[in-house]
Design a protein around this motif. Structure first.
Motif, PDB file in Angstrom:
ATOM      1  N   UNK A   1       0.837  -1.189   0.000  1.00 14.37           N
ATOM      2  CA  UNK A   1       0.000   0.000   0.000  1.00 14.37           C
ATOM      3  C   UNK A   1       0.880   1.251   0.000  1.00 14.37           C
ATOM      4  N   UNK A   2       0.675   2.128  -0.947  1.00 10.52           N
ATOM      5  CA  UNK A   2       1.408   3.393  -1.016  1.00 10.52           C
ATOM      6  C   UNK A   2       0.613   4.458  -0.287  1.00 10.52           C
ATOM      7  N   UNK A   3       1.217   5.045   0.742  1.00 13.36           N
ATOM      8  CA  UNK A   3       0.518   6.052   1.526  1.00 13.36           C
ATOM      9  C   UNK A   3       0.874   7.454   1.020  1.00 13.36           C
ATOM     10  N   UNK A   4      -0.144   8.316   0.949  1.00 19.51           N
ATOM     11  CA  UNK A   4       0.028   9.631   0.343  1.00 19.51           C
ATOM     12  C   UNK A   4      -0.539  10.720   1.239  1.00 19.51           C
ATOM     13  N   UNK A   5       0.229  11.791   1.407  1.00 21.24           N
ATOM     14  CA  UNK A   5      -0.234  12.987   2.096  1.00 21.24           C
ATOM     15  C   UNK A   5      -0.443  14.064   1.050  1.00 21.24           C
ATOM     16  N   UNK A   6      -1.570  14.750   1.095  1.00 18.29           N
ATOM     17  CA  UNK A   6      -1.872  15.816   0.140  1.00 18.29           C
ATOM     18  C   UNK A   6      -1.669  17.161   0.817  1.00 18.29           C
ATOM     19  N   UNK A   7      -0.839  18.018   0.222  1.00 21.10           N
ATOM     20  CA  UNK A   7      -0.600  19.361   0.753  1.00 21.10           C
ATOM     21  C   UNK A   7      -1.031  20.377  -0.294  1.00 21.10           C
ATOM     22  N   UNK A   8      -2.177  21.011  -0.064  1.00 25.38           N
ATOM     23  CA  UNK A   8      -2.730  21.988  -1.005  1.00 25.38           C
ATOM     24  C   UNK A   8      -3.684  22.892  -0.234  1.00 25.38           C
ATOM     25  N   UNK A   9      -3.630  24.191  -0.515  1.00 25.28           N
ATOM     26  CA  UNK A   9      -4.481  25.115   0.237  1.00 25.28           C
ATOM     27  C   UNK A   9      -5.899  25.209  -0.312  1.00 25.28           C
ATOM     28  N   UNK A  10      -6.192  24.494  -1.404  1.00 24.81           N
ATOM     29  CA  UNK A  10      -7.530  24.519  -1.990  1.00 24.81           C
ATOM     30  C   UNK A  10      -8.314  23.274  -1.575  1.00 24.81           C
ATOM     31  N   UNK A  32      -4.162  15.239   4.990  1.00 26.48           N
ATOM     32  CA  UNK A  32      -4.159  16.399   4.110  1.00 26.48           C
ATOM     33  C   UNK A  32      -3.760  17.639   4.892  1.00 26.48           C
ATOM     34  N   UNK A  33      -2.973  18.492   4.248  1.00 27.95           N
ATOM     35  CA  UNK A  33      -2.483  19.716   4.874  1.00 27.95           C
ATOM     36  C   UNK A  33      -2.809  20.893   3.973  1.00 27.95           C
ATOM     37  N   UNK A  34      -3.071  22.048   4.583  1.00 27.69           N
ATOM     38  CA  UNK A  34      -3.419  23.239   3.816  1.00 27.69           C
ATOM     39  C   UNK A  34      -2.284  24.251   3.772  1.00 27.69           C
ATOM     40  N   UNK A  35      -1.204  23.987   4.514  1.00 23.35           N
ATOM     41  CA  UNK A  35      -0.031  24.867   4.502  1.00 23.35           C
ATOM     42  C   UNK A  35       1.236  24.024   4.493  1.00 23.35           C
ATOM     43  N   UNK A  36       2.346  24.662   4.132  1.00 25.68           N
ATOM     44  CA  UNK A  36       3.613  23.952   4.141  1.00 25.68           C
ATOM     45  C   UNK A  36       4.017  23.521   5.535  1.00 25.68           C
ATOM     46  N   UNK A  37       3.805  24.400   6.500  1.00 23.33           N
ATOM     47  CA  UNK A  37       4.183  24.084   7.879  1.00 23.33           C
ATOM     48  C   UNK A  37       3.407  22.875   8.394  1.00 23.33           C
ATOM     49  N   UNK A  38       2.131  22.833   8.051  1.00 23.95           N
ATOM     50  CA  UNK A  38       1.309  21.702   8.471  1.00 23.95           C
ATOM     51  C   UNK A  38       1.794  20.413   7.807  1.00 23.95           C
ATOM     52  N   UNK A  39       2.197  20.513   6.550  1.00 20.40           N
ATOM     53  CA  UNK A  39       2.709  19.341   5.835  1.00 20.40           C
ATOM     54  C   UNK A  39       3.960  18.799   6.501  1.00 20.40           C
ATOM     55  N   UNK A  40       4.856  19.691   6.905  1.00 19.83           N
ATOM     56  CA  UNK A  40       6.093  19.268   7.567  1.00 19.83           C
ATOM     57  C   UNK A  40       5.777  18.530   8.867  1.00 19.83           C
ATOM     58  N   UNK A  41       4.878  19.094   9.648  1.00 19.24           N
ATOM     59  CA  UNK A  41       4.501  18.459  10.922  1.00 19.24           C
ATOM     60  C   UNK A  41       3.866  17.094  10.691  1.00 19.24           C
ATOM     61  N   UNK A  55       2.809  24.173  -4.751  1.00 23.70           N
ATOM     62  CA  UNK A  55       3.900  25.128  -4.617  1.00 23.70           C
ATOM     63  C   UNK A  55       3.472  26.340  -3.799  1.00 23.70           C
ATOM     64  N   UNK A  56       2.375  26.960  -4.192  1.00 17.39           N
ATOM     65  CA  UNK A  56       1.956  28.207  -3.557  1.00 17.39           C
ATOM     66  C   UNK A  56       0.925  27.939  -2.468  1.00 17.39           C
ATOM     67  N   UNK A  57       1.329  28.103  -1.241  1.00 17.24           N
ATOM     68  CA  UNK A  57       0.444  27.964  -0.092  1.00 17.24           C
ATOM     69  C   UNK A  57       0.740  29.105   0.873  1.00 17.24           C
ATOM     70  N   UNK A  58      -0.224  29.495   1.693  1.00 11.18           N
ATOM     71  CA  UNK A  58       0.006  30.606   2.636  1.00 11.18           C
ATOM     72  C   UNK A  58       1.049  30.238   3.692  1.00 11.18           C
ATOM     73  N   UNK A  59       1.786  31.248   4.151  1.00 11.73           N
ATOM     74  CA  UNK A  59       2.822  31.003   5.147  1.00 11.73           C
ATOM     75  C   UNK A  59       4.005  30.307   4.498  1.00 11.73           C
ATOM     76  N   UNK A  60       4.367  29.162   5.011  1.00 15.46           N
ATOM     77  CA  UNK A  60       5.457  28.382   4.425  1.00 15.46           C
ATOM     78  C   UNK A  60       4.980  27.752   3.120  1.00 15.46           C
TER      79      UNK A  60
END
Length: 218
Positions: A1-10, A32-41, A55-60
Motif C-alpha cells: 500500500x502506497x501512503x500519500x499525504x496531500x498538501x494543497x491550500x484549496x 491532508x495539509x493546507x499549509x507547508x508548515x502543516x505538511x512538515x509536521x 507550490x503556492x500555499x500561505x505562510x510556508x
C-alpha cells in the motif's frame, strides 16, 4: 500500500485528489495539509511514502516545506504539483529535494503513475522537460567548474553515463550511445547515483549541471 499525504491550500483540489486515491487499489490517502508548515509536521508524525505538494500555499510554501522534509532525512518523497510547466518555483522545488513534478491538469492515470514512480525511488520528470528546465534555469552554471569531490570517484564510463543523464537521455538511449545492454546501463546508473549521493535521476541532472559535466544549451 502506497501512503500519500496531500498538501494543497484549496479544499476542492484536496477533495479531488482524495477521491482519486480512494478509488485506486494500492493507494491510501493518510492525511491532508493546507499549509507547508502543516505538511512538515504531518510528515514527521505520519511518515507517508509520498507527499503531493502544491507550490503556492500561505505562510510556508511548498518549496520550503520540501526543503525541510528532505533536510530532516525523511524517507518520504515529494512530488510537486504546479500549474505552469516552466515555473521557476518548480525548479526550486527540485533543488530542494523533490523527486519530480506534474502539472495539476495531468490525467488521473498520469498522476497515479507518477505517485507510484516516486514511491519506488524513480523520478517523474520526462527527459525532454528535464532539458527545458535545466536550460531555462541553469544559465549561471555555464561557467561552473567541478567542485564536488564525489565527481572524482566516478570511473570514465560512469562519468559518461552521468553526462548522458544530464542531457536527459533514457537508459535505452544511453545503451544505444555506448553499445551497452540496458541491464548494464542500469548498473552504471545505480553506481553513479550512489557515488554522488543522488536520490534519483532529477538530482543527478542537477549535480551534472552544478559541476560542469553538462552545460546549458544556447
Amino acid at each position: 500500500m502506497t501512503t500519500v499525504l496531500i498538501a494543497d491550500d484549496q479544499p476542492l483540489q484536496r477533495m479531488g485528489f482524495k477521491m482519486l486515491l480512494d478509488g485506486t487499489p494500492g493507494m491510501s490517502m493518510v492525511g491532508e495539509a493546507s499549509t507547508g508548515a502543516e505538511a512538515v509536521r504531518m510528515v514527521e508524525r505520519i511518515r507517508p511514502d509520498v507527499v503531493l505538494m502544491d507550490v503556492r500555499m500561505p505562510g510556508m510554501d511548498g518549496i520550503e516545506a520540501t526543503r525541510r522534509i528532505i533536510g530532516a532525512g525523511s524517507r518520504t518523497r515529494v512530488l510537486i504539483l504546479t500549474t505552469f510547466d516552466l515555473d521557476e518555483y518548480v525548479y526550486a522545488g527540485l533543488r530542494a529535494g523533490a523527486s519530480g513534478f506534474l502539472l495539476k491538469d495531468a490525467r488521473p492515470e498520469e498522476l497515479i503513475a507518477g505517485i507510484r514512480a516516486v514511491a519506488s525511488g524513480d523520478s517523474v520528470v520526462a527527459p525532454s522537460l528535464t532539458r527545458k528546465l535545466m536550460d531555462a534555469y541553469l544559465e549561471d552554471s555555464a561557467s561552473a567548474s567541478p567542485t564536488d569531490p564525489s565527481l572524482a570517484t566516478l570511473s570514465e564510463r560512469e562519468r559518461e553515463v552521468l553526462e548522458a543523464i544530464g542531457q536527459g537521455a533514457t537508459n535505452t538511449e544511453i545503451a544505444q550511445r555506448f553499445t551497452l545492454t540496458e541491464s548494464t546501463v542500469k548498473k552504471h546508473v545505480g553506481r553513479v547515483l550512489a557515488k554522488i549521493g543522488a536520490r534519483d535521476r532529477v538530482q543527478a541532472v542537477i549535480f551534472a549541471y552544478d559541476n560542469g559535466v553538462v552545460r546549458p544549451q544556447a
